[in-house]
Design a protein around this motif. Structure first.
Motif, short mmCIF file in Angstrom:
data_model
loop_
_atom_site.label_atom_id
_atom_site.label_comp_id
_atom_site.label_asym_id
_atom_site.label_seq_id
_atom_site.Cartn_x
_atom_site.Cartn_y
_atom_site.Cartn_z
N LEU A 1 3.40 2.26 -11.14
CA LEU A 1 4.36 1.32 -10.57
C LEU A 1 4.51 1.57 -9.07
O LEU A 1 4.53 0.63 -8.28
N THR A 2 4.58 2.84 -8.71
CA THR A 2 4.69 3.20 -7.29
C THR A 2 3.45 2.74 -6.54
O THR A 2 3.53 2.20 -5.44
N LYS A 3 2.30 2.93 -7.15
CA LYS A 3 1.05 2.52 -6.54
C LYS A 3 1.04 0.99 -6.35
O LYS A 3 0.68 0.49 -5.30
N PHE A 4 1.45 0.30 -7.39
CA PHE A 4 1.52 -1.15 -7.38
C PHE A 4 2.45 -1.65 -6.27
O PHE A 4 2.09 -2.52 -5.48
N LEU B 1 3.87 -3.88 -0.96
CA LEU B 1 4.59 -3.74 0.31
C LEU B 1 3.64 -3.85 1.49
O LEU B 1 3.97 -4.45 2.51
N LEU B 2 2.45 -3.29 1.34
CA LEU B 2 1.46 -3.37 2.42
C LEU B 2 0.83 -4.75 2.49
O LEU B 2 0.31 -5.15 3.52
N ASN B 3 0.90 -5.48 1.39
CA ASN B 3 0.40 -6.84 1.36
C ASN B 3 1.29 -7.75 2.21
O ASN B 3 0.84 -8.72 2.81
N LYS C 1 2.41 7.23 15.69
CA LYS C 1 2.79 6.83 14.34
C LYS C 1 1.58 6.26 13.62
O LYS C 1 0.80 5.51 14.21
N LYS C 2 1.49 6.60 12.36
CA LYS C 2 0.41 6.05 11.55
C LYS C 2 0.90 4.79 10.86
O LYS C 2 1.94 4.79 10.21
N VAL C 3 0.14 3.73 11.03
CA VAL C 3 0.48 2.46 10.38
C VAL C 3 -0.57 2.17 9.32
O VAL C 3 -1.76 2.19 9.59
N TYR C 4 -0.09 1.91 8.12
CA TYR C 4 -0.99 1.62 7.01
C TYR C 4 -1.04 0.12 6.76
O TYR C 4 -0.02 -0.56 6.84
N ALA C 5 -2.24 -0.36 6.47
CA ALA C 5 -2.42 -1.78 6.18
C ALA C 5 -3.47 -1.94 5.09
O ALA C 5 -4.28 -1.05 4.86
N GLY D 1 -8.39 -4.33 -0.42
CA GLY D 1 -7.03 -4.02 -0.87
C GLY D 1 -6.26 -5.28 -1.24
O GLY D 1 -5.52 -5.30 -2.23
N ARG D 2 -6.44 -6.32 -0.44
CA ARG D 2 -5.76 -7.59 -0.72
C ARG D 2 -6.25 -8.21 -2.02
O ARG D 2 -5.49 -8.76 -2.80
N LYS D 3 -7.58 -8.08 -2.22
CA LYS D 3 -8.17 -8.62 -3.45
C LYS D 3 -7.59 -7.89 -4.66
O LYS D 3 -7.22 -8.51 -5.65
N THR D 4 -7.54 -6.57 -4.55
CA THR D 4 -7.00 -5.75 -5.64
C THR D 4 -5.55 -6.11 -5.91
O THR D 4 -5.12 -6.24 -7.05
#
Ligand SMILES: [Zn+2]
Length: 147
Positions: A11-14, A19-21, A72-76, A81-84
């Motif tokens: 769930l956390t992974k999801f 959130l990054l989406n 700062k590290k920004v994750y995207a 990732g979007r497909k997944t």
């Protein structure tokens, strides 16, 4: 460390992917948002290994930007990732309709599923459920035409 990592649920992974989406985010921002969504704020020792793992799978990229004098590290999400994320969302909504299926009502006019709210109206002695007032109107107009 390994034990801690195991506490990270799917769930956390999801949620992390979701959130990054929405928008690229910093690690600490992700932690705060995850806390809001799941009711359990993950620790830095949980979120960073998770992000590293997603990066290794090619789902997430990480860019270091300077904000003021702080790095700062920004994750995207990557395109992969979007497909997944889209795939998980489809599966998740399937799951939701399986779980909620028996409790779902369909709009008597357009047939769309009414999860909550909706518009109830008594027509010719029967209480019918509609997704909105407009559908109720359209429904009444239709039976008027049929008669
Ligand atoms: Zn409707």
């Amino acid at each position: 460390m390994v034990g801690e990592r195991e506490h990270i649920t799917n769930l956390t992974k999801f949620y992390t992917l979701l959130l990054l989406n929405e928008t690229p985010r910093h690690g600490y921002e992700l932690m705060a948002k995850l806390g809001e969504k799941t009711g359990k704020k993950p620790s830095a020792g949980q979120i960073y290994p998770l992000l590293r793992n997603l990066k290794k799978k090619g789902l997430v990229t990480c860019q270091t930007t300077m904000i003021g004098d702080k790095k700062k590290k920004v994750y995207a999400l990557t395109p992969e990732g979007r497909k997944t994320c889209a795939m998980i969302m489809t599966r998740f909504s399937d799951l939701v309709s399986i779980v909620l299926g028996p409790r779902l009502t369909k709009c008597a006019h357009c047939g769309c599923k009414v999860y909550e709210g909706g518009h109830r109206e008594r027509i010719e002695g029967k209480t019918l459920m509609f997704c909105c007032v407009h559908c109720a109107h359209a429904y009444k107009n239709t039976i008027r035409v049929i008669r």
